[in-house]
Enzyme design. Structure first.
Site, PDB file in Angstrom:
ATOM      1  N   LYS A   1      75.932  22.171  30.474  1.00  0.00           N
ATOM      2  CA  LYS A   1      74.477  22.345  30.451  1.00  0.00           C
ATOM      3  C   LYS A   1      74.201  23.767  30.958  1.00  0.00           C
ATOM      4  O   LYS A   1      74.888  24.266  31.860  1.00  0.00           O
ATOM      5  CB  LYS A   1      73.860  21.277  31.357  1.00  0.00           C
ATOM      6  CG  LYS A   1      72.371  21.364  31.548  1.00  0.00           C
ATOM      7  CD  LYS A   1      71.585  20.764  30.406  1.00  0.00           C
ATOM      8  CE  LYS A   1      70.088  21.110  30.557  1.00  0.00           C
ATOM      9  NZ  LYS A   1      69.355  21.018  29.293  1.00  0.00           N
TER      10      LYS A   1
ATOM     11  N   LYS B   1      74.896  31.822  21.644  1.00  0.00           N
ATOM     12  CA  LYS B   1      74.238  30.714  20.933  1.00  0.00           C
ATOM     13  C   LYS B   1      72.869  31.187  20.478  1.00  0.00           C
ATOM     14  O   LYS B   1      71.994  31.475  21.296  1.00  0.00           O
ATOM     15  CB  LYS B   1      74.132  29.490  21.849  1.00  0.00           C
ATOM     16  CG  LYS B   1      73.554  28.265  21.138  1.00  0.00           C
ATOM     17  CD  LYS B   1      73.769  27.031  21.983  1.00  0.00           C
ATOM     18  CE  LYS B   1      73.131  25.805  21.409  1.00  0.00           C
ATOM     19  NZ  LYS B   1      73.335  24.632  22.265  1.00  0.00           N
TER      20      LYS B   1
ATOM     21  N   THR C   1      68.377  23.663  18.957  1.00  0.00           N
ATOM     22  CA  THR C   1      67.326  22.845  18.340  1.00  0.00           C
ATOM     23  C   THR C   1      66.285  23.738  17.659  1.00  0.00           C
ATOM     24  O   THR C   1      66.109  24.896  18.025  1.00  0.00           O
ATOM     25  CB  THR C   1      66.626  21.997  19.413  1.00  0.00           C
ATOM     26  OG1 THR C   1      66.313  22.848  20.518  1.00  0.00           O
ATOM     27  CG2 THR C   1      67.525  20.867  19.882  1.00  0.00           C
TER      28      THR C   1
ATOM     29  N   SER D   1      68.728  30.976  23.009  1.00  0.00           N
ATOM     30  CA  SER D   1      68.145  30.095  21.997  1.00  0.00           C
ATOM     31  C   SER D   1      67.300  28.949  22.525  1.00  0.00           C
ATOM     32  O   SER D   1      66.788  28.168  21.717  1.00  0.00           O
ATOM     33  CB  SER D   1      69.281  29.524  21.148  1.00  0.00           C
ATOM     34  OG  SER D   1      70.347  29.060  21.961  1.00  0.00           O
ATOM     35  N   CYS D   2      67.129  28.832  23.859  1.00  0.00           N
ATOM     36  CA  CYS D   2      66.319  27.719  24.366  1.00  0.00           C
ATOM     37  C   CYS D   2      64.881  27.885  23.871  1.00  0.00           C
ATOM     38  O   CYS D   2      64.261  28.922  24.103  1.00  0.00           O
ATOM     39  CB  CYS D   2      66.349  27.701  25.899  1.00  0.00           C
ATOM     40  SG  CYS D   2      65.263  26.439  26.564  1.00  0.00           S
TER      41      CYS D   2
HETATM   42  C1  LIG Z   1      67.859  17.013  25.740  1.00  0.00           C
HETATM   43  C2  LIG Z   1      68.514  18.244  25.230  1.00  0.00           C
HETATM   44  C3  LIG Z   1      68.815  19.262  26.119  1.00  0.00           C
HETATM   45  C4  LIG Z   1      69.442  20.434  25.668  1.00  0.00           C
HETATM   46  N1  LIG Z   1      69.743  21.420  26.567  1.00  0.00           N
HETATM   47  C5  LIG Z   1      70.374  22.545  26.147  1.00  0.00           C
HETATM   48  C6  LIG Z   1      70.766  23.535  27.063  1.00  0.00           C
HETATM   49  O1  LIG Z   1      70.582  23.436  28.286  1.00  0.00           O
HETATM   50  N2  LIG Z   1      71.389  24.645  26.572  1.00  0.00           N
HETATM   51  C7  LIG Z   1      71.648  24.819  25.239  1.00  0.00           C
HETATM   52  O2  LIG Z   1      72.220  25.838  24.842  1.00  0.00           O
HETATM   53  N3  LIG Z   1      71.297  23.858  24.343  1.00  0.00           N
HETATM   54  C8  LIG Z   1      70.676  22.744  24.767  1.00  0.00           C
HETATM   55  N4  LIG Z   1      70.353  21.748  23.857  1.00  0.00           N
HETATM   56  C9  LIG Z   1      70.671  21.941  22.412  1.00  0.00           C
HETATM   57  C10 LIG Z   1      71.983  21.276  22.021  1.00  0.00           C
HETATM   58  O3  LIG Z   1      73.071  21.867  22.693  1.00  0.00           O
HETATM   59  C11 LIG Z   1      72.222  21.387  20.500  1.00  0.00           C
HETATM   60  O4  LIG Z   1      72.264  22.752  20.149  1.00  0.00           O
HETATM   61  C12 LIG Z   1      71.130  20.711  19.671  1.00  0.00           C
HETATM   62  O5  LIG Z   1      70.726  19.492  20.249  1.00  0.00           O
HETATM   63  C13 LIG Z   1      71.574  20.465  18.225  1.00  0.00           C
HETATM   64  O6  LIG Z   1      72.693  19.600  18.187  1.00  0.00           O
HETATM   65  P1  LIG Z   1      72.561  18.025  17.802  1.00  0.00           P
HETATM   66  O7  LIG Z   1      71.919  17.970  16.448  1.00  0.00           O
HETATM   67  O8  LIG Z   1      73.950  17.501  17.836  1.00  0.00           O
HETATM   68  O9  LIG Z   1      71.679  17.403  18.829  1.00  0.00           O
HETATM   69  C14 LIG Z   1      69.749  20.577  24.296  1.00  0.00           C
HETATM   70  C15 LIG Z   1      69.455  19.528  23.407  1.00  0.00           C
HETATM   71  C16 LIG Z   1      68.852  18.360  23.855  1.00  0.00           C
HETATM   72  C17 LIG Z   1      68.563  17.255  22.884  1.00  0.00           C
END
Ligand SMILES: Cc1cc2nc3c(=O)[nH]c(=O)nc-3n(C[C@H](O)[C@H](O)[C@H](O)COP(=O)(O)O)c2cc1C
Length: 368
Positions: A46, A191, A219, A153-154
């Site tokens: 995370k 990222k 996302t 990318s957040c």
């Molecule tokens: C609840 C949640 C928290 C996330 N927190 C982070 C984060 O702290 N840092 C990050 O780079 N991506 C974060 N992401 C993005 C995920 O790492 C990933 O890029 C995104 O969910 C797409 O993948 P998926 O389709 O498998 O969910 C988060 C996603 C979700 C759903």
């Protein structure tokens, strides 16, 4: 001969090419150790930062579902529905760097052969902020992290010099990557946000700054749907909502389109595909486009928090596919479909000579 799941990717040897993405499944040492026990080849923590983090009141993630007999797309739990996507507005880790430091060491001690990547994030507006990227990098690599992944990318940041706001600015990306490069002894993953006009431009900035790997996608910036009865956003606090991110099955084709642009532009660079992966067939899309690893978040969140069944299926699916196609390693099928994404005018028409990509005459289209 049985196929090999292990891969060497950007200088690191992974037991298998499947990683947990930076997200709730990787928010603690106990989760990460469980994930390695379950068989994940790598984990991205995370995101760790130095600025204060306070999450919104109430749920941070919900799941959108669709039903076969109704066009309704809703976060409401209904029987017989299928997962469409996740929607979240969770910030980066609310645990400080001091909390993470001993835990990174503990994870590496428990699983020295598994790959642990520290996701990090700071600002970019001042020298002090750039110094924060370096502090985070040094701290994580000193404890044994095998790589750092820069969170550019957040989608939930108000600050203009953080998260996807940096990821939309190729100069800022380069500056941050360079600052990290000055102190990094480990590979640098960047990222990127999918929310830009041309992700190739941002990727070039990351490579120019010294990045080794591009991870895509985070996302997609989005809003939750509005309930037609209450007229409230399905996720809100006191009726208000803010920028959140869409993940899960719905973003697989969107993220593939970004990845195809990236791998075509930089066929010799390393890419980690993310978005909508739950089965090997999903991961295969990214591998065939040229990725050397894939990352998973939403599917793992819905499977005992760290995806023990997901990783089992991914590994099993890869073994079966390799046997079926006669491949002995990922390198034999990585990128096999990268060059099949072409301009429209290159797609066959009933009359071959009839279409020139919207131009009047042949010649313009072929010049593209
Ligand atoms: C609840 C949640 C928290 C996330 N927190 C982070 C984060 O702290 N840092 C990050 O780079 N991506 C974060 N992401 C993005 C995920 O790492 C990933 O890029 C995104 O969910 C797409 O993948 P998926 O389709 O498998 O969910 C988060 C996603 C979700 C759903």
């Amino acid at each position: 001969m049985a196929g090999q799941l292990n891969v060497t990717f950007a200088g690191l040897r992974f037991d298998n090419p499947f990683l947990l993405a930076s997200a709730p499944p990787t928010e603690s040492d106990s989760n990460i150790i469980r994930a390695f026990d379950a068989g994940w080849g790598g984990v991205v923590t995370k995101t760790i930062g130095l600025h204060p983090v306070v999450n919104v009141h109430g749920p941070k993630t919900k799941f959108l579902r669709s039903a076969p007999d109704s066009p309704q797309l809703s976060m409401k739990k209904r029987p017989g529905t299928a997962l469409h996507s996740s929607w979240n507005w969770e910030l980066i880790s609310d645990k400080p760097l001091d909390w993470w430091i001993p835990r990174i060491a503990r994870i590496k001690a428990a699983h020295p052969d598994r790959i642990l990547i520290a996701s990090i994030m700071a600002g970019s507006g001042t020298d002090e902020e750039l110094g924060n990227w370096q502090t985070l990098t040094r701290a994580c690599q000193d404890e044994g992290a095998d790589a750092v992944e820069l969170n550019l990318s957040c989608p939930h940041m108000d600050r203009q010099d953080m998260g996807s706001n940096i990821g939309k600015d190729t100069a800022q990306i380069s500056i941050v990557a360079q600052a990290v490069k000055e102190v990094a002894r480990v590979p640098i993953w960047a990222k990127l946000t999918p929310s830009t006009t041309d992700i190739v431009v941002e990727a070039r900035g990351a490579f120019l700054g010294g990045g080794d790997v591009i991870s895509s996608s985070n996302t997609f910036p989005s809003l939750p749907p509005i309930d037609p009865d209450t007229l409230d956003f399905e996720m809100n606090v006191d009726g208000y909502v803010s920028s959140g991110g869409l993940g899960g099955p719905a973003i697989l084709p969107l993220s593939m389109a970004k990845m195809a642009q990236l791998t075509q532009a930089f066929p010799d660079k390393a890419f980690s595909g993310i978005g909508g992966v739950a089965e090997f067939a999903h991961a295969l899309n990214y591998f065939l486009l040229g990725c050397g690893t894939v990352q998973v978040c939403t599917a793992a969140m819905l499977d005992q928090a760290i995806g023990p069944n997901v990783i089992k299926r991914l590994k099993q699916g890869m073994m079966e596919a390799m046997e079926k196609h006669g491949w002995s390693s990922l390198e034999q099928f990585r990128g096999l479909r990268r060059d099949r994404v072409v301009t429209h005018s290159k797609i066959r028409r009933p009359d071959d000579k009839a279409y020139h990509g919207g131009y009047e005459a042949e010649g313009y289209a072929s010049a593209l």
